[in-house]
Motif scaffolding. Sequence first.
Motif, PDB file in Angstrom:
ATOM      1  N   TYR A 255       0.865  -1.178   0.000  1.00 31.15           N
ATOM      2  CA  TYR A 255       0.000   0.000   0.000  1.00 31.15           C
ATOM      3  C   TYR A 255       0.898   1.222   0.000  1.00 31.15           C
ATOM      4  CZ  TYR A 255      -2.937  -3.753   1.663  1.00 31.15           C
ATOM      5  OH  TYR A 255      -3.569  -4.950   1.777  1.00 31.15           O
ATOM      6  N   SER A 256       0.628   2.134  -0.886  1.00 31.61           N
ATOM      7  CA  SER A 256       1.461   3.321  -0.973  1.00 31.61           C
ATOM      8  C   SER A 256       0.591   4.547  -0.760  1.00 31.61           C
ATOM      9  CB  SER A 256       2.110   3.342  -2.357  1.00 31.61           C
ATOM     10  OG  SER A 256       2.754   4.549  -2.569  1.00 31.61           O
ATOM     11  N   ALA A 257       0.799   5.235   0.368  1.00 33.43           N
ATOM     12  CA  ALA A 257       0.001   6.431   0.656  1.00 33.43           C
ATOM     13  C   ALA A 257       0.208   7.442  -0.468  1.00 33.43           C
ATOM     14  CB  ALA A 257       0.425   7.029   1.992  1.00 33.43           C
ATOM     15  N   TYR A 258      -0.896   7.995  -0.943  1.00 37.70           N
ATOM     16  CA  TYR A 258      -0.837   8.927  -2.070  1.00 37.70           C
ATOM     17  C   TYR A 258      -0.056  10.182  -1.692  1.00 37.70           C
ATOM     18  CZ  TYR A 258      -2.430  12.737  -5.048  1.00 37.70           C
ATOM     19  OH  TYR A 258      -2.465  13.846  -5.841  1.00 37.70           O
ATOM     20  N   VAL A 259       0.966  10.477  -2.446  1.00 36.83           N
ATOM     21  CA  VAL A 259       1.758  11.690  -2.216  1.00 36.83           C
ATOM     22  C   VAL A 259       1.300  12.740  -3.223  1.00 36.83           C
ATOM     23  CG1 VAL A 259       4.094  12.628  -2.079  1.00 36.83           C
ATOM     24  CG2 VAL A 259       3.705  10.207  -1.602  1.00 36.83           C
ATOM     25  N   PRO A 260       0.734  13.870  -2.719  1.00 29.26           N
ATOM     26  CA  PRO A 260       0.234  14.875  -3.661  1.00 29.26           C
ATOM     27  C   PRO A 260       1.385  15.563  -4.398  1.00 29.26           C
ATOM     28  CG  PRO A 260      -0.041  15.618  -1.395  1.00 29.26           C
ATOM     29  CD  PRO A 260       0.502  14.241  -1.331  1.00 29.26           C
ATOM     30  N   LEU A 261       1.532  15.249  -5.670  1.00 27.39           N
ATOM     31  CA  LEU A 261       2.632  15.796  -6.459  1.00 27.39           C
ATOM     32  C   LEU A 261       2.116  16.703  -7.573  1.00 27.39           C
ATOM     33  CD1 LEU A 261       4.487  12.414  -6.940  1.00 27.39           C
ATOM     34  CD2 LEU A 261       5.346  14.302  -5.581  1.00 27.39           C
ATOM     35  N   ASN A 262       0.959  16.345  -8.108  1.00 28.66           N
ATOM     36  CA  ASN A 262       0.433  17.064  -9.267  1.00 28.66           C
ATOM     37  C   ASN A 262      -0.853  17.802  -8.910  1.00 28.66           C
ATOM     38  OD1 ASN A 262       2.499  15.797 -10.702  1.00 28.66           O
ATOM     39  ND2 ASN A 262       1.187  14.051 -11.198  1.00 28.66           N
ATOM     40  N   GLN A 263      -1.164  18.827  -9.668  1.00 31.34           N
ATOM     41  CA  GLN A 263      -2.395  19.584  -9.484  1.00 31.34           C
ATOM     42  C   GLN A 263      -3.402  19.153 -10.545  1.00 31.34           C
ATOM     43  OE1 GLN A 263      -3.110  22.033  -7.167  1.00 31.34           O
ATOM     44  NE2 GLN A 263      -1.166  21.545  -6.164  1.00 31.34           N
ATOM     45  N   GLU A 264      -4.508  18.576 -10.132  1.00 30.05           N
ATOM     46  CA  GLU A 264      -5.590  18.238 -11.064  1.00 30.05           C
ATOM     47  C   GLU A 264      -6.892  18.421 -10.314  1.00 30.05           C
ATOM     48  OE1 GLU A 264      -5.570  17.630 -14.193  1.00 30.05           O
ATOM     49  OE2 GLU A 264      -3.437  17.220 -14.531  1.00 30.05           O
ATOM     50  N   PRO A 265      -7.929  18.860 -10.996  1.00 32.13           N
ATOM     51  CA  PRO A 265      -9.195  19.076 -10.284  1.00 32.13           C
ATOM     52  C   PRO A 265      -9.762  17.789  -9.670  1.00 32.13           C
ATOM     53  CG  PRO A 265      -9.453  19.345 -12.667  1.00 32.13           C
ATOM     54  CD  PRO A 265      -7.990  19.304 -12.389  1.00 32.13           C
ATOM     55  N   TYR A 266      -9.454  16.629 -10.266  1.00 31.15           N
ATOM     56  CA  TYR A 266     -10.046  15.396  -9.737  1.00 31.15           C
ATOM     57  C   TYR A 266      -9.127  14.670  -8.765  1.00 31.15           C
ATOM     58  CZ  TYR A 266      -7.633  14.266 -14.101  1.00 31.15           C
ATOM     59  OH  TYR A 266      -6.726  14.207 -15.108  1.00 31.15           O
ATOM     60  N   LEU A 267      -8.052  15.316  -8.354  1.00 33.65           N
ATOM     61  CA  LEU A 267      -7.198  14.711  -7.330  1.00 33.65           C
ATOM     62  C   LEU A 267      -7.571  15.290  -5.970  1.00 33.65           C
ATOM     63  CD1 LEU A 267      -3.667  14.692  -8.998  1.00 33.65           C
ATOM     64  CD2 LEU A 267      -5.011  12.708  -8.333  1.00 33.65           C
ATOM     65  N   PRO A 268      -7.454  14.506  -4.897  1.00 27.92           N
ATOM     66  CA  PRO A 268      -7.853  15.022  -3.585  1.00 27.92           C
ATOM     67  C   PRO A 268      -6.928  16.152  -3.127  1.00 27.92           C
ATOM     68  CG  PRO A 268      -6.776  12.898  -3.364  1.00 27.92           C
ATOM     69  CD  PRO A 268      -6.945  13.136  -4.818  1.00 27.92           C
ATOM     70  N   MET A 269      -7.514  17.112  -2.397  1.00 27.73           N
ATOM     71  CA  MET A 269      -6.723  18.234  -1.896  1.00 27.73           C
ATOM     72  C   MET A 269      -6.179  17.851  -0.517  1.00 27.73           C
ATOM     73  SD  MET A 269      -6.846  20.788  -4.030  1.00 27.73           S
ATOM     74  CE  MET A 269      -6.683  22.312  -3.123  1.00 27.73           C
ATOM     75  N   ILE A 270      -5.046  17.245  -0.477  1.00 34.92           N
ATOM     76  CA  ILE A 270      -4.440  16.932   0.823  1.00 34.92           C
ATOM     77  C   ILE A 270      -3.013  17.463   0.813  1.00 34.92           C
ATOM     78  CG2 ILE A 270      -5.839  14.908   1.430  1.00 34.92           C
ATOM     79  CD1 ILE A 270      -3.557  13.154   0.341  1.00 34.92           C
ATOM     80  N   SER A 271      -2.531  17.764   2.016  1.00 39.33           N
ATOM     81  CA  SER A 271      -1.177  18.315   2.067  1.00 39.33           C
ATOM     82  C   SER A 271      -0.144  17.252   2.415  1.00 39.33           C
ATOM     83  CB  SER A 271      -1.120  19.456   3.069  1.00 39.33           C
ATOM     84  OG  SER A 271      -1.503  18.962   4.328  1.00 39.33           O
TER      85      SER A 271
END
Lengths: 422, 150
Positions: A255-271
């Motif tokens: 399991y790989s915790a999602y690392v917010p790298l890219n900006q897309e409207p359909y990606l979750p807004m997490i820091s």
Amino acid sequence: MFINQSPDTIQKLAILTKSARYDVSCASSGVQRKTETGKLGYTLPGGICHSWSSDGRCISLLKTLQTNCCTNNCAYCINRCKNNVERTVVKPEELAKITYQFYRRNYIEGLFLSSGILGNSNRTMELMLDTIKILRTHYQFNGYIHAKILPGAEDNAIEEAILWADRVSINIELPTTPSLQLLAPQKNFKQIILTMKKINAIRERLLSQRRKQGYYSMSGQSTQIIIGATPETDWQILKLTEYLYKSIQLKRVYYSAYVPLNQEPYLPMISKPPLLREHRLYQADWLLRFYGFSLNELLSEINPKLDEHFDPKVSWAMRNLDYFPVEICTANLYQLLRVPGIGPTSARRILHSRKSDIMDLETLKKLGVVIKRARYFITIKGRYYGEVKLDEPYMLSAKLSELDKKKVAEERDLFSYELQSA
Amino acid sequence: MNFNPPDKVFVPDTELSLFPQKVNKDRVVEEIQKAPAPIQKILYYFFLAEHPDKYELSAHLLTQFSQNKETSIEKINDPVIYQILKMARSVQRQIHKLEGLIRFREIGGDYLYAAFASEFNVVIPLALHFAHRFPQERFILHDTTHKKVR
């Protein structure tokens, strides 16, 4: 697209290892191979950690890509074609040489080789296979190799990878078809599952023939699922996991915790990446594989989320208090494994030790049982050692949460590492 | 109730008085050679910890083992055996850790060199591990604590 064509292998490797760090499936365990004359290296079933990253993950293999050029545009990925990152390709000879040099200096246990897609899957797989074959034949490298199978690879490429690597894997990335369609439109969920089945079939055929000299991916296959990029629940993720373990005989699901790298409207807004959730999923995964739990006992469609405050085993125990207390002197392995604070090793030690030894808390502690947790759920020759009784679930919950407060704080601390700029 | 383990495992006099204070070392070595492989393995690692009373403690373990007709050494309720097992495990853990953390560098004469500091005297098992791993290489392992080189 800027392609770094510098002749400096180290510079290329710096780019490629940076691009590869979001894949977490890279253990070096699961194969035992002894030294062979004229060959370099051997593998141990438990693997060896050679270093640890800042978030506590073990670093065992040289984890790199053949290239970070990619024709795919997966929304969660640092290497998607839309991103403007420095790109490079490492030649098979270069990568094989540097792996050999790292290995003989004892920096690594082996190689984890994945890749972006350069041109098409088969062409890229060819480069990867060349690297592996040079290592195996030219350098007589007998250490651990994990090869990634790229989606869309042809059968003969898969066959070669199985033959030369110790473990192969194809990443499922997202747990459902709609999510994969949304974030990784070039990938196909059914196709990936089919490839997994194909890998099993090819491996079985190769093993039954056993003609060529080879490595036959004795450590089986694994996969990776990204957690938190899409709205799937823990229940859905573990349901898929259970299917992968039972029906496709996967050795590991990472399991790989999602690392917010890219900006897309359909990606979750997490820091921050949801690392505590990832940790709870691993705990549940262990319960499914080593403790005899079934998924229905941990979660259901109505209760689809793992508790963040308690680990899944304590959560189960709190919901099933009538199962306890378990009598240490008479319980079977299965019953002992249900007790929070008792693991597979300590449970087996209890079964052995209780034949000849006097059982008390001190002895259990020496056997490796976590007494502060287990004491509320056991009796030893009928005596209960907990400070609160089992028929006071509210008090018990308070006691355990007090106990877990420190642990969760530590876990949170461990998992709240600063995001390094990509 | 608090169950902190004692810092040092206390060996009651009654236990040790079963044996003469100083055991015959050659005799202990002979007994170890006759012992089953799993016991030999534990004692091998235990000896690497270089406990000042290693012969006396080993003699106790061997006697307990033969007297009780035990099949496994996990006879944990004996404080001496528990201490031996614990130390053997620490040694094994240290060997495993060093197997991962030692780094070689090239020095003249085509040699690989690595220096490390270890609490226990583990240079021989480490040398064996690397000799198996790199059969073609010539390497030097330097234990800076024990000032030993293999």
